[in-house]
Write a protein that holds these residues in place. Structure first.
Motif, PDB file in Angstrom:
ATOM      1  N   MET A 117       0.831  -1.205   0.000  1.00  9.72           N
ATOM      2  CA  MET A 117       0.000   0.000   0.000  1.00  9.72           C
ATOM      3  C   MET A 117       0.869   1.261   0.000  1.00  9.72           C
ATOM      4  N   LYS A 118       1.936   1.267   0.792  1.00 13.69           N
ATOM      5  CA  LYS A 118       2.829   2.431   0.832  1.00 13.69           C
ATOM      6  C   LYS A 118       3.467   2.667  -0.529  1.00 13.69           C
ATOM      7  N   GLU A 119       3.843   1.577  -1.189  1.00 16.10           N
ATOM      8  CA  GLU A 119       4.459   1.698  -2.520  1.00 16.10           C
ATOM      9  C   GLU A 119       3.471   2.290  -3.517  1.00 16.10           C
ATOM     10  N   HIS A 120       2.217   1.840  -3.452  1.00 19.45           N
ATOM     11  CA  HIS A 120       1.208   2.370  -4.382  1.00 19.45           C
ATOM     12  C   HIS A 120       0.932   3.846  -4.113  1.00 19.45           C
ATOM     13  N   LEU A 121       0.938   4.230  -2.847  1.00 17.03           N
ATOM     14  CA  LEU A 121       0.645   5.628  -2.531  1.00 17.03           C
ATOM     15  C   LEU A 121       1.694   6.583  -3.086  1.00 17.03           C
ATOM     16  N   GLN A 122       2.920   6.102  -3.229  1.00 12.80           N
ATOM     17  CA  GLN A 122       3.970   6.949  -3.802  1.00 12.80           C
ATOM     18  C   GLN A 122       3.582   7.422  -5.203  1.00 12.80           C
ATOM     19  N   THR A 123       2.840   6.569  -5.908  1.00  9.39           N
ATOM     20  CA  THR A 123       2.408   6.909  -7.268  1.00  9.39           C
ATOM     21  C   THR A 123       1.430   8.076  -7.265  1.00  9.39           C
ATOM     22  N   TYR A 124       0.663   8.198  -6.170  1.00 10.02           N
ATOM     23  CA  TYR A 124      -0.423   9.175  -6.153  1.00 10.02           C
ATOM     24  C   TYR A 124      -0.131  10.420  -5.322  1.00 10.02           C
ATOM     25  N   LYS A 125       1.023  10.451  -4.647  1.00  3.79           N
ATOM     26  CA  LYS A 125       1.292  11.563  -3.735  1.00  3.79           C
ATOM     27  C   LYS A 125       1.378  12.911  -4.446  1.00  3.79           C
ATOM     28  N   LYS A 126       1.768  12.919  -5.708  1.00  4.42           N
ATOM     29  CA  LYS A 126       1.871  14.172  -6.446  1.00  4.42           C
ATOM     30  C   LYS A 126       0.620  14.454  -7.276  1.00  4.42           C
ATOM     31  N   CYS A 127      -0.376  13.570  -7.154  1.00  5.76           N
ATOM     32  CA  CYS A 127      -1.609  13.745  -7.919  1.00  5.76           C
ATOM     33  C   CYS A 127      -2.629  14.516  -7.085  1.00  5.76           C
ATOM     34  N   LYS A 128      -3.333  15.398  -7.725  1.00  2.00           N
ATOM     35  CA  LYS A 128      -4.414  16.112  -7.052  1.00  2.00           C
ATOM     36  C   LYS A 128      -5.736  15.366  -7.207  1.00  2.00           C
ATOM     37  N   GLU A 129      -5.977  14.912  -8.423  1.00  2.00           N
ATOM     38  CA  GLU A 129      -7.218  14.199  -8.695  1.00  2.00           C
ATOM     39  C   GLU A 129      -6.900  12.734  -8.983  1.00  2.00           C
ATOM     40  N   VAL A 130      -7.555  11.838  -8.257  1.00  2.00           N
ATOM     41  CA  VAL A 130      -7.327  10.404  -8.446  1.00  2.00           C
ATOM     42  C   VAL A 130      -8.668   9.693  -8.446  1.00  2.00           C
ATOM     43  N   ASN A 131      -8.626   8.438  -8.832  1.00  2.00           N
ATOM     44  CA  ASN A 131      -9.829   7.622  -8.874  1.00  2.00           C
ATOM     45  C   ASN A 131      -9.671   6.500  -7.851  1.00  2.00           C
ATOM     46  N   VAL A 132     -10.611   6.410  -6.909  1.00  2.00           N
ATOM     47  CA  VAL A 132     -10.523   5.379  -5.868  1.00  2.00           C
ATOM     48  C   VAL A 132     -10.521   3.987  -6.482  1.00  2.00           C
ATOM     49  N   GLY A 133     -11.246   3.823  -7.583  1.00  2.00           N
ATOM     50  CA  GLY A 133     -11.255   2.526  -8.253  1.00  2.00           C
ATOM     51  C   GLY A 133      -9.873   2.109  -8.700  1.00  2.00           C
TER      52      GLY A 133
END
Length: 439
Positions: A117-133
């Motif tokens: 989960m921590k590894e995946h979150l690194q992908t989204y930390k710089k994103c403002k808009e994401v999709n929970v799916g």
């Protein structure tokens, strides 16, 4: 009993799609002045048990009065090499799953789940808009691929998710196998998945033949070394069919629950704040790269109540089926041997008799002794309780911990439509705006 063959399936599944399963039930309770009634669903005469007493009878009398039954469509989607009833295969896998999903085994996976989960979150930390799916898809399929198959191939996750969606849509559809029907699409998707799994299974079996038993603890390895009640090893086709079913079960229901939790936390800031306080207390003193532990999960009492309330209101599975294996009496009716029985989660989860103001999101329902026995049953109950219930708890709480510790979020489409069948989920995958916490 409705129309010939179709019965009341169209009305029932139409209401499921609208999130109105409880309406289907209450209409018949009033009509028959009974919470137990008979109809015809998915091509079978069927009795519906719709109260806590009925749940208790079914959950407590597995292999005494009733046994698990699955629609014929299931054997077409997940075919086996023999003519054994699906119940026999289900019992065998149920016992083997407990070997890997019991608490002692799961303790070893907590750190792995948290690291993924921590590894995946690194992908989204710089994103403002994401999709929970998208976030939940990659997280959950990485977990199940790792734990059930012993592999992690990010390139296959999107394809796997599409195949699983087709299979889910076809499992409880009307059992008509013509091109273009949900059942036909599900069968094709399952064949593609099983064909892909076969490559890994064959390679793993060759490794076992060359090097003997392995230290691997994934479920594929357990199935390869296990024997059925006749002392025979499972063939590769059956192993792959079981694995495809497990991937479906470990992905679709958990993703549906994550959707519900993320949605409620976006709408209810007071609930979010309570979860945040609990998770911050657990994270306090940890280094950024430290993973959570089994003991940390046990401290997440309020967070788990939030998860359970989400499971109550938006239960991923609408219920399950049983078959009477002997004649027995219930509420003045004789249930004859061979008759199919359907229990539904909404019959108690949405019933004001058991849960006051049932549409209100209220985690405090689960404080103290919690709900009355057999009224809250997202995982079934008794000997046949879903063996993945602890796996679900660990996977969901790990996801929740990491999301809450790092972000607040708000829904980009407050009026996004909810699709209720096969599992409740937002039509667009719940797009959100992430707001990182200050360091």
């Amino acid at each position: 009993m409705g129309w010939p063959f179709i019965g009341e399936s169209l009305d029932y599944f139409s209401k499921l799609q609208q999130g109105l399963a409880y309406k289907f039930l209450t209409e018949r309770w009033k009509k028959y002045s009974s919470s137990t009634f008979m109809t015809s669903l998915i091509g079978e005469p069927m009795v519906l048990f719709c109260n806590a007493e009925g749940n208790k009878l079914l959950f407590s009398n597995e292999q005494k009065l009733v046994q698990v039954w699955w629609p014929s469509s299931l054997s077409k989607i997940f075919p086996k090499s023999d003519d054994k009833p699906s119940n026999e295969h289900s019992l065998t896998v149920h016992k083997l799953l407990r070997l890997i999903l019991k608490n002692d085994g799961l303790r070893e996976y907590v750190g792995i789940m948290d690291a993924i989960m921590k590894e995946h979150l690194q992908t989204y930390k710089k994103c403002k808009e994401v999709n929970v799916g998208d976030i939940s898809k990659r997280y959950l399929l990485s977990l199940s691929s790792n734990i059930f198959i012993g592999m992690n191939d990010p390139g296959k996750i999107d394809t796997l998710a599409k195949l699983l969606k087709e299979i889910e849509n076809g499992i409880f559809s009307i059992p008509i196998n013509f091109p273009g029907t949900p059942l036909n699409r599900a069968i094709k998707a399952s064949r593609l998945m099983i064909k892909d799994l076969n490559i890994t299974t064959r390679q793993r079996r060759n490794d076992f033949l060359k090097h003997g038993s392995s230290s691997r603890k994934d479920f594929m390895s357990i199935l390869l070394l296990a024997k059925d009640h006749n002392g025979q090893y499972f063939c590769d086709g059956d192993i792959n069919s079981h694995l495809a079913g497990l991937l479906l079960a470990s992905y679709t229901t958990l993703q549906s629950t994550i959707f519900s939790i993320m949605n409620y936390l976006a709408e209810l800031p007071e609930v979010y704040d309570s979860v945040l306080r609990e998770q911050e207390a657990i994270a306090d003193g940890k280094e950024p790269n430290d993973t959570i532990t089994w003991e940390d999960l046990r401290k997440m009492k309020y967070s788990w109540n939030v998860v359970r309330e989400a499971l109550r209101i938006s239960t991923p599975g609408f219920g399950s089926f049983r078959e009477a294996i002997t004649d027995f009496s219930y509420e003045g009716y004789v249930i004859q041997r061979g008759l199919k029985i359907h229990w539904t989660s909404d019959s108690t989860h949405k019933n004001p008799k058991y849960f006051h103001d049932p549409e209100k999101f209220d985690p405090s329902r689960f404080e103290g002794d919690g709900p009355a026995p057999y009224t809250f049953a997202p995982f079934g109950g008794g000997p046949r309780m879903c063996p993945g219930n602890e796996y679900a708890r660990v996977a969901i709480l790990t996801f929740l911990h990491n999301m809450v510790i790092h972000f607040r979020w708000e829904k980009l489409n407050p009026y996004e439509k909810i699709i209720h069948y096969p599992s409740p989920r937002p039509a667009q995958g719940l797009p959100i705006l992430l707001n990182p916490h200050n360091p």
